[in-house]
Design an enzyme around this catalytic site. Structure first.
Site, PDB file in Angstrom:
ATOM      1  N   LYS A  38      13.028 -12.587 -16.061  1.00 27.88           N
ATOM      2  CA  LYS A  38      11.922 -13.168 -15.297  1.00 27.88           C
ATOM      3  C   LYS A  38      10.828 -12.122 -15.084  1.00 27.88           C
ATOM      4  O   LYS A  38      11.021 -10.929 -15.328  1.00 27.88           O
ATOM      5  CB  LYS A  38      12.436 -13.686 -13.945  1.00 27.88           C
ATOM      6  CG  LYS A  38      13.003 -12.594 -13.045  1.00 27.88           C
ATOM      7  CD  LYS A  38      13.579 -13.160 -11.769  1.00 27.88           C
ATOM      8  CE  LYS A  38      14.150 -12.053 -10.886  1.00 27.88           C
ATOM      9  NZ  LYS A  38      14.718 -12.571  -9.635  1.00 27.88           N
ATOM     10  N   ARG A 136      18.645 -17.399   0.900  1.00 30.04           N
ATOM     11  CA  ARG A 136      17.383 -17.759   0.250  1.00 30.04           C
ATOM     12  C   ARG A 136      17.501 -19.182  -0.297  1.00 30.04           C
ATOM     13  O   ARG A 136      16.808 -20.084   0.143  1.00 30.04           O
ATOM     14  CB  ARG A 136      17.054 -16.771  -0.876  1.00 30.04           C
ATOM     15  CG  ARG A 136      16.829 -15.340  -0.422  1.00 30.04           C
ATOM     16  CD  ARG A 136      16.264 -14.473  -1.528  1.00 30.04           C
ATOM     17  NE  ARG A 136      17.005 -14.590  -2.782  1.00 30.04           N
ATOM     18  CZ  ARG A 136      16.818 -13.790  -3.827  1.00 30.04           C
ATOM     19  NH1 ARG A 136      15.906 -12.835  -3.776  1.00 30.04           N
ATOM     20  NH2 ARG A 136      17.527 -13.942  -4.938  1.00 30.04           N
ATOM     21  N   TYR A 264     -13.725   5.283  -2.042  1.00 32.40           N
ATOM     22  CA  TYR A 264     -14.120   4.369  -0.976  1.00 32.40           C
ATOM     23  C   TYR A 264     -13.668   4.869   0.392  1.00 32.40           C
ATOM     24  O   TYR A 264     -12.570   5.414   0.554  1.00 32.40           O
ATOM     25  CB  TYR A 264     -13.525   2.983  -1.221  1.00 32.40           C
ATOM     26  CG  TYR A 264     -14.191   2.212  -2.330  1.00 32.40           C
ATOM     27  CD1 TYR A 264     -15.574   1.990  -2.341  1.00 32.40           C
ATOM     28  CD2 TYR A 264     -13.434   1.692  -3.379  1.00 32.40           C
ATOM     29  CE1 TYR A 264     -16.177   1.285  -3.359  1.00 32.40           C
ATOM     30  CE2 TYR A 264     -14.034   0.964  -4.406  1.00 32.40           C
ATOM     31  CZ  TYR A 264     -15.404   0.770  -4.388  1.00 32.40           C
ATOM     32  OH  TYR A 264     -15.999   0.060  -5.403  1.00 32.40           O
ATOM     33  N   MET A 313     -10.055  -0.778  -7.469  1.00 31.48           N
ATOM     34  CA  MET A 313      -9.593  -1.896  -8.276  1.00 31.48           C
ATOM     35  C   MET A 313      -9.268  -1.474  -9.703  1.00 31.48           C
ATOM     36  O   MET A 313      -8.256  -1.886 -10.271  1.00 31.48           O
ATOM     37  CB  MET A 313     -10.638  -3.020  -8.300  1.00 31.48           C
ATOM     38  CG  MET A 313     -10.175  -4.239  -9.078  1.00 31.48           C
ATOM     39  SD  MET A 313     -11.387  -5.585  -9.077  1.00 31.48           S
ATOM     40  CE  MET A 313     -11.364  -6.067  -7.350  1.00 31.48           C
TER      41      MET A 313
END
Length: 368
Positions: A38, A136, A264, A313
């Site tokens: 997965k 779960r 930043y 980013m």
């Protein structure tokens, strides 16, 4: 060894084969191995990894969602595929592509049975999940009779396996809890098997379970992170080989003066004359902001250097003061001796997170 010229995730299929054979060596001769592929095979390349494992003779695959199973079928994978968390809206597609659902709740079982009967299925393979403490997904111990009630009178589906999931198989301090889970699973699976009149495949162990609870291998085990080179145990990690290595390059080098800031919010301020390098990857590529701030290291020409300031980013900045480097040099974010586990630990997270977070925009390079 060739160097990368852009941010690249290298996927070493030789390492995958090594890990597969190592895990197989821990199993009984008749115990099947299910490979969990997965999340793009834990952030690597689902198709390449699955084709390699299919060639090695893996018994089963598991994915989280139907769309992942469709991707494998479209790539030509024919090995059985268990869908661990299917949604009812995808059941038509699931049957069309001969994927096998985990039925984990009364609603999901009834919905799948309705679709299977409408499509005139006969003994369609399904997998019944029991909740033994992870809380779960899964039926409870006392749901066995309810399950039987809904299976009686239909031949549209047939139970292929019964399974559960350990909550803390890697934690020695939780051994009593794990043993309690195994006992609960034995009870539920034995009761269900007795009442349906045959023995489905049973599986409960994940990678750490394979290594720590050999008595609970049953007919099959599942491995995810172990196949990719990690075992939540430093000693076992040394026996495995990381499959994925994330590499980038230095785009630009700056020399800055005392009290100058980088990035930043001016999150980094120099305490003297420093040399700073910028790399072309950032949080859009899976390197979250929590890896900034000077605590996380990358490997540059054999030297560990820190990520500084806030991760952007598309860029991260590293402090290369004193390092022998130039623009265009390769930087290893994780891989080899500087593992994803090392990288993740510095930000108080786990290898699973960093591996599966690597964006699909990062170039993949398959190494045979």
């Amino acid at each position: 060894m060739s160097k990368v010229s852009e941010t690249t995730l290298e996927i070493d299929l030789r390492a995958l084969e090594h890990n597969f054979r190592y895990l197989k060596s821990k199993l009984g001769a008749e115990t099947k191995l299910l490979a969990v592929v997965k999340a793009f095979a834990y952030g690597s390349d689902m198709v390449s990894v699955s084709k390699k494992l299919e060639g090695l003779g893996v018994d089963y695959f598991a994915v989280a969602y139907v769309k992942e199973g469709v991707l494998l079928r479209d790539a030509g994978i024919r090995t059985p595929i268990l869908v661990l968390h299917p949604q009812a809206v995808n059941f038509d597609t699931l049957i069309e592509r001969f994927l096998e659902p985990s039925l984990y709740s009364p609603r999901i079982l009834k919905e799948f049975l309705k679709v299977a009967e409408a499509k005139n299925q006969k003994k369609y393979p399904v997998h019944i999940k029991f909740n033994t403490g992870l809380n779960r997904l899964g039926f409870w111990e006392n749901d066995v009779d309810w399950i039987l009630k809904h299976l009686n009178g239909t031949n549209a589906i047939k139970i292929k396996s019964i399974f559960s999931h350990l909550a803390a198989s890697e934690d020695e301090n939780e051994k009593d809890f794990s043993l309690k889970q195994i006992k609960s699973f034995k009870k539920s699976s034995s009761e269900l098997a007795e009442k349906i009149g045959y023995q489905p495949i049973r599986h409960m162990l994940n990678t750490s379970g394979i290594l720590n609870y050999t008595e609970a291998q049953f007919e099959m085990v599942r491995s995810g992170i172990g196949l990719y080179g990690y075992a939540n145990d430093a000693q076992i990690d040394s026996e495995l080989k990381p499959v994925a290595s994330l590499k980038s390059i230095i785009s630009q080098i700056h020399k800055i003066e005392p009290n100058e800031s980088v990035g930043y919010n001016r999150a980094y301020k120099s305490d003297g004359y420093r040399v700073i390098a910028t790399l072309p990857l950032g949080h859009a590529d899976g390197i979250g902001r929590h890896y900034g701030g000077g605590n996380t290291m990358v490997l540059l020409n054999g030297k560990l250097v820190p990520i500084i300031g806030n991760v952007c980013m598309d860029m991260i900045m590293i402090d290369v003061t004193g390092a022998d480097c130039k623009e265009g040099d390769e930087v290893i974010i994780f891989g080899g001796n500087h593992s994803a586990e090392d990288f993740a630990n510095s930000a108080q997270t786990i290898s699973y997170e960093i591996l599966t977070a690597i964006s699909q925009r990062v170039t993949r390079k398959i190494k045979e």
